[in-house]
Design an enzyme around this catalytic site. Structure first.
Site, PDB file in Angstrom:
ATOM      1  CE  LYS A 174      -2.475   3.488   2.110  1.00 26.18           C
ATOM      2  NZ  LYS A 174      -1.972   4.500   1.100  1.00 26.18           N
ATOM      3  CD  GLU A 249      12.771   2.718  10.443  1.00 25.80           C
ATOM      4  OE1 GLU A 249      13.360   3.089  11.455  1.00 25.80           O
ATOM      5  OE2 GLU A 249      13.504   1.168  11.376  1.00 25.80           O
ATOM      6  CB  CYS A 283      12.954  10.061   8.116  1.00 25.64           C
ATOM      7  SG  CYS A 283      13.747   8.654   7.018  1.00 25.64           S
ATOM      8  CD  GLU A 380       9.079  14.603  10.465  1.00 26.27           C
ATOM      9  OE1 GLU A 380       8.092  13.543  10.843  1.00 26.27           O
ATOM     10  OE2 GLU A 380      10.311  13.494  10.165  1.00 26.27           O
TER      11      GLU A 380
HETATM   12  P1  NDP Z   1       1.511   9.228   6.994  1.00 27.26           P
HETATM   13  O1  NDP Z   1       2.113   8.628   8.407  1.00 27.26           O
HETATM   14  O2  NDP Z   1       1.124  10.184   6.462  1.00 27.26           O
HETATM   15  O3  NDP Z   1       1.566   7.981   5.827  1.00 27.26           O
HETATM   16  C1  NDP Z   1       2.230   7.039   5.313  1.00 27.26           C
HETATM   17  C2  NDP Z   1       1.650   5.717   4.772  1.00 27.26           C
HETATM   18  O4  NDP Z   1       0.833   5.484   5.608  1.00 27.26           O
HETATM   19  C3  NDP Z   1       0.814   6.152   3.750  1.00 27.26           C
HETATM   20  O5  NDP Z   1       0.731   5.430   2.983  1.00 27.26           O
HETATM   21  C4  NDP Z   1      -0.497   6.619   4.288  1.00 27.26           C
HETATM   22  O6  NDP Z   1      -1.104   6.009   3.401  1.00 27.26           O
HETATM   23  C5  NDP Z   1      -0.094   4.989   5.188  1.00 27.26           C
HETATM   24  N1  NDP Z   1      -1.902   5.814   6.443  1.00 27.26           N
HETATM   25  C6  NDP Z   1      -2.636   6.710   6.553  1.00 27.26           C
HETATM   26  N2  NDP Z   1      -3.559   6.349   7.276  1.00 27.26           N
HETATM   27  C7  NDP Z   1      -2.871   5.030   7.786  1.00 27.26           C
HETATM   28  C8  NDP Z   1      -3.869   3.941   8.617  1.00 27.26           C
HETATM   29  N3  NDP Z   1      -4.720   4.812   9.164  1.00 27.26           N
HETATM   30  N4  NDP Z   1      -3.560   2.669   8.371  1.00 27.26           N
HETATM   31  C9  NDP Z   1      -2.928   2.357   7.783  1.00 27.26           C
HETATM   32  N5  NDP Z   1      -1.905   3.287   7.153  1.00 27.26           N
HETATM   33  C10 NDP Z   1      -2.433   4.370   6.911  1.00 27.26           C
HETATM   34  O7  NDP Z   1       2.968   9.769   6.527  1.00 27.26           O
HETATM   35  P2  NDP Z   1       3.665  10.518   4.803  1.00 27.26           P
HETATM   36  O8  NDP Z   1       3.288   9.116   4.224  1.00 27.26           O
HETATM   37  O9  NDP Z   1       3.076  11.870   5.098  1.00 27.26           O
HETATM   38  O10 NDP Z   1       4.666  10.385   4.990  1.00 27.26           O
HETATM   39  C11 NDP Z   1       6.230  11.445   5.486  1.00 27.26           C
HETATM   40  C12 NDP Z   1       6.533  10.453   6.892  1.00 27.26           C
HETATM   41  O11 NDP Z   1       6.892   9.482   7.127  1.00 27.26           O
HETATM   42  C13 NDP Z   1       6.922  11.408   8.035  1.00 27.26           C
HETATM   43  O12 NDP Z   1       6.801  12.327   9.321  1.00 27.26           O
HETATM   44  C14 NDP Z   1       8.500  11.313   7.636  1.00 27.26           C
HETATM   45  O13 NDP Z   1       8.939  11.707   8.917  1.00 27.26           O
HETATM   46  C15 NDP Z   1       8.398   9.570   7.495  1.00 27.26           C
HETATM   47  N6  NDP Z   1       9.337   8.964   7.228  1.00 27.26           N
HETATM   48  C16 NDP Z   1      10.514   8.132   8.402  1.00 27.26           C
HETATM   49  C17 NDP Z   1      11.067   7.680   7.318  1.00 27.26           C
HETATM   50  C18 NDP Z   1      11.730   6.246   8.499  1.00 27.26           C
HETATM   51  O14 NDP Z   1      12.954   6.027   7.673  1.00 27.26           O
HETATM   52  N7  NDP Z   1      12.122   6.994   9.359  1.00 27.26           N
HETATM   53  C19 NDP Z   1      11.189   8.149   6.211  1.00 27.26           C
HETATM   54  C20 NDP Z   1      10.533   8.507   5.108  1.00 27.26           C
HETATM   55  C21 NDP Z   1       9.657   8.958   5.829  1.00 27.26           C
HETATM   56  P3  NDP Z   1      -1.839   7.561   2.139  1.00 27.26           P
HETATM   57  O15 NDP Z   1      -1.298   8.501   1.873  1.00 27.26           O
HETATM   58  O16 NDP Z   1      -3.044   7.264   1.627  1.00 27.26           O
HETATM   59  O17 NDP Z   1      -2.560   8.519   3.074  1.00 27.26           O
END
Ligand code: NDP
Length: 480
Positions: A174, A249, A283, A380
């Site tokens: 997903k 992560e 991140c 962040e």
């Molecule tokens: P989100 O947490 O909003 O989304 C991440 C994924 O989770 C997306 O595919 C999203 O789908 C999905 N998602 C959203 N709501 C749910 C739910 N209730 N249940 C299951 N899945 C869900 O993060 P972002 O995509 O906005 O990415 C940015 C964030 O990711 C930042 O906070 C960053 O720090 C973190 N990040 C961390 C990294 C690491 O390795 N530590 C690397 C890269 C980013 P949808 O898009 O459809 O909402």
């Protein structure tokens, strides 16, 4: 407008109810990339069933044969690198050079895990019973759900999918809703490489419907998630109801510490790469630079000049050094935090504006006089905003670096060997860099954060991935 499909059991299919959503180029808001299925719960269940049905065949395929398919995928990624990089830039906004680097990283990840097909195994242990054979066997975990963010739409899925497949798991993937096109392209490559039907399934759609159904399903045996802390914590809670293995992560608020002996030009180069590379949307991005008082004025002036010189624009155009924010929401978040920083009393040295030339642009921004308790020092932002915190000495800098709920990456700029190693030992971060930016990871090295940057369960990448994607069985063979 092009209509894209989900991949379920080897077939490209629309959502059960035909619903779709659009995504757009963040550098040109009026350019629609395509329409993608807004999957329903029923679609997700079908994908989970397909992955379960494909599991025995894939798990029992000799591991070197699985490796051959990954190797082919690696070669296809190389052959299609320019096309994929262009699509990635159009969808996510990073510069073409950054996008190409990401696609080639995915190529290397598949190459690395292709080799794992020949290597991964168990251990033979000394037995205390004469004549007994005692050994462990690594088995695939089962069906894994991969839930990924938008900021590395090819590399993050690759670093989860390649080990998942190498060790014999099947996958329901997903991707973030802002980057479904990159996901489709990655799956096209895998299909062309010869992946059997049902081994990887793609379901695009809302996190709440698709993500939630996946992570709550008892037919999913592992969830690997990268994204925000709030979503990650919700996933953990849901998955734990079924005792499903979880890897999370999440965010960071990564510091670079500049000590008094540092070469200022080098320190500025490190801060610019870490803080403004990838538009600060990593991140591991540098968002706090903690500078010893003795060199703080010189550093702040040089960083301001460097930020002012960065060329911001459409990542597909030559000479552009920083692309737009990924979305209107992210742009607004960046601008909101900039205004919070000003209200909290931090000193804005450069940037602070959006630039409305058709895309979600924000100028590279530097604040000075940031204090540890300010929101811009603790939360962040995920944009090109660097806060400079001043420190009396090494101890003060280290304590400020650690005064945070995150612990993903950290770096120090110094030629003082003693202090560099003290920093490496005492900083609370899963990744530590000396004289390098906080960003940039080696695919063969374990990656994962401390504190709220991770679930503190399993690391990703390199050999560490085997721990998450396999389960271990211990076998005692006595006399017959
Ligand atoms: P989100 O947490 O909003 O989304 C991440 C994924 O989770 C997306 O595919 C999203 O789908 C999905 N998602 C959203 N709501 C749910 C739910 N209730 N249940 C299951 N899945 C869900 O993060 P972002 O995509 O906005 O990415 C940015 C964030 O990711 C930042 O906070 C960053 O720090 C973190 N990040 C961390 C990294 C690491 O390795 N530590 C690397 C890269 C980013 P949808 O898009 O459809 O909402």
């Amino acid at each position: 407008m092009q209509n894209f499909k989900n991949l379920i059991n080897g077939e490209w299919v629309a959502a059960a109810n035909g619903a779709t959503f659009e995504n757009r180029n963040p550098a040109k808001m009026d350019e629609v990339i395509g329409a993608f299925p807004l999957a329903t719960v029923e679609d997700v269940q079908q994908a989970i069933e397909a992955a379960n049905a494909a599991l025995p065949g894939w798990a029992n395929l000799p591991a070197p044969n699985r490796g051959l398919i990954l190797d082919k995928a690696s070669r296809l990624l190389e052959a299609r690198a320019d096309e994929l990089a262009t699509a990635l830039t159009r969808e996510e906004g990073k510069t073409l050079a950054e996008a190409k680097g990401e696609v080639l990283r995915a190529r290397d990840i598949f190459r690395y895990y292709a080799g794992e097909g020949w290597r991964a195994g168990g251990d033979v242990l000394p037995s205390n019973i004469p004549g007994e054979l005692l050994y462990t066997r690594r088995e695939p975990l089962g069906v894994v759900a991969l839930v990924t963010p938008w900021n590395f739409p090819i590399a993050i899925p690759a670093w989860k999918m390649a080990p998942a497949l190498a060790y014999g798991n099947t996958v329901v993937f997903k991707p973030a809703s802002l980057v479904p096109h990159s996901a489709v392209l990655l799956l096209e490559v895998l299909i062309e490489a010869g992946l059997p039907k049902g081994v990887v399934n793609l379901v695009t759609g809302s996190g709440r419907t698709v993500g939630d159904t996946l992570v709550s399903s008892p037919r999913i045996h592992g969830v690997s998630f990268t994204g925000s802390v709030s979503v990650g914590m919700g996933i953990y809670e849901k998955a734990m109801k079924n005792l499903t293995r979880v890897q999370l992560e999440m965010g960071g608020k990564n510091p670079t510490v500049v000590l008094r002996d540092a070469n200022i030009d080098k320190a500025v180069g490190i801060a610019v790469a870490g803080g403004f590379g990838l538009t600060g949307q990593a991140c591991t991005a540098t968002s706090r630079v903690i500078v010893e008082d003795a060199v703080a004025d010189a550093f702040a002036a040089a960083l301001t000049a460097a930020a002012r010189n960065l060329k911001v624009g459409n990542g597909l155009e030559a000479g552009i050094q920083m692309g737009p924010a990924v979305s209107e929401d992210q742009l607004q978040t960046d601008l909101d935090y900039i205004s919070v920083g000003q209200k909290e009393g931090a000193k804005l040295l450069v940037g602070g504006n959006g630039a409305s030339n058709g895309g979600y642009y924000v100028q590279p921004t530097v604040f000075d006089q940031v204090e540890p308790q300010m929101r811009i020092a603790q939360e962040e932002i995920f944009g090109p905003v660097i806060g400079i915190l001043r420190a009396r000495d090494f101890e003060d800098a280290l304590s400020k670096a650690n005064d945070i709920g995150f612990g993903l990456a950290a770096s120090v700029v110094t030629n003082d060997l003693q202090k560099a190693f003290q920093f490496a030992n005492r900083i609370e971060a899963g990744v530590v860099k000396i004289n390098e930016p906080t960003t940039g990871l080696a695919l063969q090295a374990p990656f994962g954060g401390f504190k709220h940057s991770s679930a503190n369960t399993f690391k990703e990448q390199g050999q560490a991935a085997v721990e998450f994607y396999t389960r271990t069985k211990t076998i005692y063979v006595g006399h017959g």
